[in-house]
Write a protein that holds these residues in place. Structure first.
Motif, PDB file in Angstrom:
ATOM      1  N   LEU A 195       0.810  -1.220   0.000  1.00 31.41           N
ATOM      2  CA  LEU A 195       0.000   0.000   0.000  1.00 31.41           C
ATOM      3  C   LEU A 195       0.843   1.270   0.000  1.00 31.41           C
ATOM      4  CD1 LEU A 195      -2.770  -1.062   2.569  1.00 31.41           C
ATOM      5  CD2 LEU A 195      -2.911  -1.103   0.099  1.00 31.41           C
ATOM      6  N   TYR A 227      -7.632  -4.345   2.963  1.00 29.15           N
ATOM      7  CA  TYR A 227      -6.548  -5.129   2.360  1.00 29.15           C
ATOM      8  C   TYR A 227      -6.127  -6.268   3.308  1.00 29.15           C
ATOM      9  CZ  TYR A 227      -2.291  -6.273  -0.161  1.00 29.15           C
ATOM     10  OH  TYR A 227      -1.325  -6.938  -0.864  1.00 29.15           O
ATOM     11  N   ARG A 230      -8.719   1.493   3.856  1.00 27.45           N
ATOM     12  CA  ARG A 230      -7.910   0.840   2.814  1.00 27.45           C
ATOM     13  C   ARG A 230      -7.057  -0.282   3.445  1.00 27.45           C
ATOM     14  NH1 ARG A 230      -3.360   2.728  -0.676  1.00 27.45           N
ATOM     15  NH2 ARG A 230      -2.836   4.228   0.938  1.00 27.45           N
TER      16      ARG A 230
END
Length: 341
Positions: free
Chosen positions: A14, A42, A38
């Motif tokens: 990321l 993930y 996010r």
């Protein structure tokens, strides 16, 4: 550690730092909502499972307590453990137990094994061998590393930590006085725990009560030994030779053996021989006649110790004061002692 590699992996994928990933997964307010979402999505996608040990090294919170008890056969320790577990459960803590089996080596190993981030703090009673050698630096080292310890029953004055004790000295004075008030004069003192701090305190209490009542202790009626084998080798023929009218026994083994031998040698209990034992296992009520005991309130000791430790773990303070809490015992009169008229 696997979790560190996984955190690194997520961070790399990321394009953020490992600490950002860690904070995002822990819901830290420092991280913006979109980043948090996010990272969390993930992590879920990659089936990421946080490693408790890895996390605990960082924030020292495993919500687990380590309990080290010296002897699994002693019902007193089982009762203390039930008190610890009750409070831990109420407060949302898990408990891991180790048995030192009275060995300093096993005690050191248990401390080292659990203090690597598996637990937040310890509740323990000191092994016989450590007390005999008076070696306590393994406790001090753990405390200095920032892991709190609460000691119960068998404690070391030299170690600066919270302690929970029974009034061993006072309760022996009271129990001995009870025997004297029922008319006993030739009182025997039996112990198979003379090398333990609690055994020494109890013996001192007996001598004090006898002295205060103006009775001389007949040393032929005193058997102070360090273990059950040594005790058994010295008690043979004791009742025939010495003819005591009462027994004060400082531990479970001495209580049971003293009572059995008294009965075998033709003593009627409590008419010819009164007995008080310092213990309160189930067997003391079930024996025939039932045994009068100094009850140590094991569950209460465990509860007090657990509260002390959890309060420390959840406190925001940087420095602490340490306290010693005394849990009162009570003399439970059953059929092995005469009533006071």
């Amino acid at each position: 550690m696997k979790s560190k590699a996984t955190l690194k992996q997520i961070a790399k994928e990321l394009g953020v730092s490992v600490s950002t990933v860690s904070k995002a997964l822990n819901g830290s307010p420092e991280i913006s909502e979109p980043t948090k979402q996010r990272v969390q999505e993930y992590a879920k996608l990659k089936n990421y499972k946080p490693n408790v040990i890895g996390l605990s090294l960082k924030n020292r919170k495993t919500k687990t307590i380590g309990v080290i008890i010296p002897n699994i056969l002693n019902s007193f320790f089982a009762k203390v453990f039930s008190g610890i577990e009750k409070v831990a459960d109420e407060k949302g803590y898990k408990v891991i137990t180790c048995i030192s089996n009275e060995s300093i080596e096993k005690e050191v190993n248990a401390l080292e094994m659990l203090s690597n981030g598996t637990i937040d703090g310890f509740i323990l009673s000191i092994a016989e061998e450590s007390q005999k050698l008076q070696k306590y630096d393994h406790f001090t080292n753990i405390i200095n590393e920032g892991t709190p310890i609460v000691m119960f029953d068998r404690i070391a004055d030299e170690v600066n930590c919270d302690k929970v004790i029974v009034d061993d000295f006072e309760s022996t004075v009271n129990a001995t006085e009870h025997l004297i008030k029922t008319g006993c004069k030739k009182i025997a003192l039996l112990s198979s725990i003379d090398n333990l701090s609690v055994g020494k305190l109890r013996a001192q209490g007996f001598y004090k009560a006898m002295k205060d009542s103006g009775l001389k202790v007949d040393e032929k009626l005193v058997i102070l030994t360090n273990n059950s084998e040594e005790f058994n080798s010295k008690i043979g023929g004791f009742f025939i030779k010495n003819k005591p009218d009462a027994v004060f026994a400082l531990d479970e083994h001495a209580s049971v053996t003293g009572m059995k031998l008294g009965i075998q040698n033709g003593y009627k209990i409590p008419q010819d021989l009164s007995i008080i034992g310092f213990a309160d296992g189930v067997w003391s009520r079930r024996m025939t006649p039932s045994l009068s005991t100094v009850s140590q309130h094991g569950p209460e000791i465990g509860e007090v110790a657990a509260h002390l430790l959890i309060d420390k773990l959840e406190s925001e303070a940087d420095s602490y004061t340490f306290s010693t809490t005394t849990v009162k015992t009570e003399l439970r009169q059953r059929d092995s002692t005469k009533k006071i008229h």
